[in-house]
Motif scaffolding. Structure first.
Motif, short mmCIF file in Angstrom:
data_model
loop_
_atom_site.label_atom_id
_atom_site.label_comp_id
_atom_site.label_asym_id
_atom_site.label_seq_id
_atom_site.Cartn_x
_atom_site.Cartn_y
_atom_site.Cartn_z
N MET A 101 0.83 -1.20 0.00
CA MET A 101 0.00 0.00 0.00
C MET A 101 0.87 1.26 0.00
O MET A 101 0.53 2.28 -0.61
N ARG A 102 1.98 1.19 0.71
CA ARG A 102 2.89 2.34 0.77
C ARG A 102 3.44 2.66 -0.60
O ARG A 102 3.56 3.84 -0.99
N ASN A 103 3.77 1.62 -1.37
CA ASN A 103 4.30 1.85 -2.72
C ASN A 103 3.25 2.50 -3.63
O ASN A 103 3.58 3.37 -4.45
N ILE A 104 2.01 2.04 -3.52
CA ILE A 104 0.93 2.65 -4.32
C ILE A 104 0.78 4.12 -3.98
O ILE A 104 0.63 4.97 -4.86
N PHE A 105 0.86 4.43 -2.67
CA PHE A 105 0.74 5.82 -2.24
C PHE A 105 1.89 6.67 -2.81
O PHE A 105 1.67 7.82 -3.22
N VAL B 45 3.54 6.15 -5.60
CA VAL B 45 3.31 6.35 -7.03
C VAL B 45 2.20 7.39 -7.24
O VAL B 45 2.31 8.26 -8.12
N ILE B 46 1.13 7.31 -6.42
CA ILE B 46 0.05 8.30 -6.51
C ILE B 46 0.60 9.70 -6.27
O ILE B 46 0.29 10.65 -7.02
N ARG B 47 1.41 9.83 -5.23
CA ARG B 47 1.97 11.15 -4.88
C ARG B 47 2.83 11.69 -6.01
O ARG B 47 2.73 12.88 -6.37
N ARG B 48 3.65 10.83 -6.60
CA ARG B 48 4.51 11.27 -7.70
C ARG B 48 3.69 11.69 -8.91
O ARG B 48 3.92 12.77 -9.49
N GLU B 49 2.73 10.86 -9.32
CA GLU B 49 1.91 11.16 -10.49
C GLU B 49 1.11 12.45 -10.29
O GLU B 49 0.97 13.26 -11.21
N TYR B 50 0.61 12.63 -9.07
CA TYR B 50 -0.20 13.81 -8.78
C TYR B 50 0.64 15.08 -8.81
O TYR B 50 0.28 16.06 -9.49
N LEU B 51 1.75 15.07 -8.10
CA LEU B 51 2.58 16.28 -8.01
C LEU B 51 3.21 16.65 -9.35
O LEU B 51 3.32 17.83 -9.69
N VAL B 52 3.64 15.65 -10.12
CA VAL B 52 4.27 15.94 -11.41
C VAL B 52 3.28 16.66 -12.33
O VAL B 52 3.65 17.62 -13.03
N ARG B 53 2.04 16.24 -12.34
CA ARG B 53 1.06 16.85 -13.24
C ARG B 53 0.51 18.17 -12.71
O ARG B 53 0.27 19.10 -13.47
N VAL B 54 0.29 18.24 -11.39
CA VAL B 54 -0.27 19.46 -10.81
C VAL B 54 0.72 20.63 -10.89
O VAL B 54 0.31 21.79 -11.04
N LYS B 55 2.01 20.34 -10.81
CA LYS B 55 3.02 21.40 -10.84
C LYS B 55 3.34 21.90 -12.25
O LYS B 55 4.09 22.86 -12.41
N LYS B 56 2.78 21.25 -13.26
CA LYS B 56 3.04 21.70 -14.63
C LYS B 56 2.37 23.05 -14.88
O LYS B 56 1.28 23.32 -14.41
N LYS B 57 3.03 23.89 -15.67
CA LYS B 57 2.47 25.19 -16.00
C LYS B 57 1.17 25.05 -16.81
O LYS B 57 0.24 25.84 -16.64
N SER B 58 1.14 24.03 -17.67
CA SER B 58 -0.06 23.83 -18.48
C SER B 58 -1.28 23.55 -17.61
O SER B 58 -2.39 24.02 -17.90
N GLN C 269 0.97 -2.46 -8.50
CA GLN C 269 1.03 -1.25 -7.68
C GLN C 269 1.33 -0.02 -8.53
O GLN C 269 0.76 1.05 -8.31
N LEU C 270 2.21 -0.18 -9.52
CA LEU C 270 2.55 0.94 -10.40
C LEU C 270 1.33 1.37 -11.22
O LEU C 270 1.06 2.57 -11.36
N MET C 271 0.59 0.40 -11.75
CA MET C 271 -0.58 0.73 -12.56
C MET C 271 -1.67 1.41 -11.71
O MET C 271 -2.24 2.43 -12.12
N MET C 272 -1.94 0.88 -10.53
CA MET C 272 -2.95 1.46 -9.66
C MET C 272 -2.56 2.87 -9.22
O MET C 272 -3.40 3.78 -9.15
N GLY C 273 -1.28 3.05 -8.92
CA GLY C 273 -0.81 4.38 -8.51
C GLY C 273 -1.00 5.41 -9.60
O GLY C 273 -1.42 6.55 -9.34
N ILE D 223 -4.95 6.12 -10.05
CA ILE D 223 -5.52 6.94 -8.98
C ILE D 223 -4.90 8.34 -8.97
O ILE D 223 -5.60 9.33 -8.72
N GLY D 224 -3.60 8.43 -9.25
CA GLY D 224 -2.94 9.74 -9.27
C GLY D 224 -3.53 10.67 -10.30
O GLY D 224 -3.82 11.84 -10.03
N VAL D 225 -3.75 10.16 -11.51
CA VAL D 225 -4.35 10.98 -12.57
C VAL D 225 -5.80 11.31 -12.24
O VAL D 225 -6.29 12.41 -12.55
#
Length: 438
Positions: free
Chosen positions: A1-5, A7-20, A221-225, A228-230
């Protein structure tokens, strides 16, 4: 579960911090508001005054064509032949010729123009002539204009829902608009954010980054992360859009408050003028602002918002799992086209079926398509504003959860093999083998 979290955190922050993301989140409501403002401005401010000349040999249509902001009618006493010769020099936009025998031969009317006339102008001229001929024929039959006016009735009904809670006013128009908007938002979000999942997986696979990530995170875990992140990115954007739109609406309401108050006062005065001596209101005049607010208040907004949130997440998770499986199975974006059609067809069919469901929200087509997991996110959101039994909503939600669980299992079987597969053109037969690999 920690690994999924993680991946979620990485996917979320990478996209939210984009200028676009930031630009589209802020500019999205502004662009929609600017678009509708431009449409209204063009519709109101781009009216050009057109001149229409009328040659009436029957002498029955004098002053029947009324001038407006966009049209000015000039009645000519000359014959049609000379009027046609002078037409080019006059600068008029159209020339209407009404012959003497127009009552017996209504199709003998002619409209002359330098180039062509718009359908709006043509139909407007025809309507005036048709009404005048009708009135002349009715007058000859002994029916006066007053009798005609008294016979015209404007019927406006009120929709009332009967349920265990009692009678409740409802609005079919508001339900149609809200249901259509919710269905369209889910339709667009599934395409936009599902494609983001697919392209993100394909990009990591092409750049060989996934080989490093997979050493510490399981494929599932990578796919679920990623999924959910997106999904959280999409929810964040929706929430911000709602907040910004609400703020803009409040500002616009405050700015237009004086105009709304003036309009309400004018409506009240008109109602008083239409009130006969017996004290009963004689007109059917309503405040349009109050009518819109009443239509919206007649809907179960909390239920609509909660169901929209569930079906948005359910539909996105179901389809993004399949998009993710496609991204893992191919090496580049060009190869995804052969697998996209089976995934996108149910979404497209859902949006097409929604047009028919709006006509009959309680029909068999509406019921069954709102139960099938691949079509229920869009179809059920179309039906809910009209009122759907609780057991149907519950059954649809359970089936959607089961459908999501099934697609996740199917996608994870393809993902675990395809994510490390390079240099091979994948076919449907190959995908079927991957599902049953141990």
């Amino acid at each position: 579960m920690r690994n999924i979290f993680l991946v979620i955190r990485r996917e979320y922050l990478v996209r939210v911090k984009k200028k676009s993301f930031l630009i589209m989140t802020i500019l999205g409501p502004l662009l929609f508001a600017a678009f509708y403002a431009a449409v209204i401005w063009i519709a109101i401010g781009s009216v050009e005054l057109k001149t229409v000349q009328v040659v009436d040999e029957s002498n029955m249509f004098t002053n029947q064509f009324k001038d407006s902001e966009s049209l000015k009618f000039d009645y000519l006493s000359s014959q049609i032949d000379s009027a046609k010769k002078e037409f080019q020099k006059s600068g008029a936009n159209a020339l209407v010729y009404i012959p003497k025998n127009v009552i017996k031969e209504p199709k003998s009317v002619r409209i002359y123009a330098a180039k062509n006339v718009s359908m709006e102008l043509k139909s407007g001229i025809e309507d005036v002539i048709e009404k005048q001929i009708e009135e002349i024929k009715l007058s000859e039959a002994g029916i006066t204009h007053k009798i005609l006016e008294d016979s015209r009735v404007n019927v406006k009904s009120e929709t009332i829902s009967l349920s265990a809670e009692g009678e409740k006013t409802s609005s079919s128009g508001a339900a149609t608009v809200i249901g259509g908007i919710c269905a369209f938002l889910i339709y667009m979000s599934v395409f936009i954010y599902g494609t983001q999942v697919m392209r993100g997986i394909t990009e990591e696979k092409t750049n060989r980054i996934v080989e490093v990530i997979i050493s510490s995170v399981k494929p599932y875990q990578l796919m679920m992360g990623k999924i959910i992140g997106v999904a959280l990115v999409g929810l964040t954007q929706f929430v911000l859009w709602i907040l910004l739109t609400t703020s803009l609406s409040s500002v616009a309401t405050n700015v237009m408050s004086d105009k709304i108050a003036t309009e309400a006062k004018a409506v009240t005065e008109m109602q008083q003028k239409n009130m006969p001596a017996n004290g009963m209101p004689g007109g059917n005049v309503q405040n349009p602002v109050a009518e819109v607010m009443g239509a919206i208040s007649s809907l179960n907004i909390p239920l609509i918002l909660s169901c929209f949130l569930f079906y948005y997440l359910g539909g996105y998770l179901l389809y993004s799992a399949l998009f993710g499986a496609v991204g893992a199975a191919v090496d580049n974006d060009a190869d995804t086209q052969q697998f996209m059609l089976p995934i996108t067809l149910p979404i497209i069919f859902s949006f097409v079926f929604a047009q028919f469901v709006l006509r009959d929200p309680d029909g068999s087509l509406a019921f069954w398509t709102s139960m099938i997991p691949f079509t229920s996110p869009i179809i059920m959101m179309v039906r809910i504003p009209f009122g759907v039994p609780a057991w149907e909503i519950a059954l649809s939600m359970v089936l959607l959860v089961l459908g999501f669980a099934g697609t996740i299992w199917l996608a994870s079987r393809i993902y675990r093999v395809g994510i490390l597969m390079y240099g091979k053109k994948v076919t449907y037969k190959e995908l079927a083998k991957w599902i049953f690999y141990k």
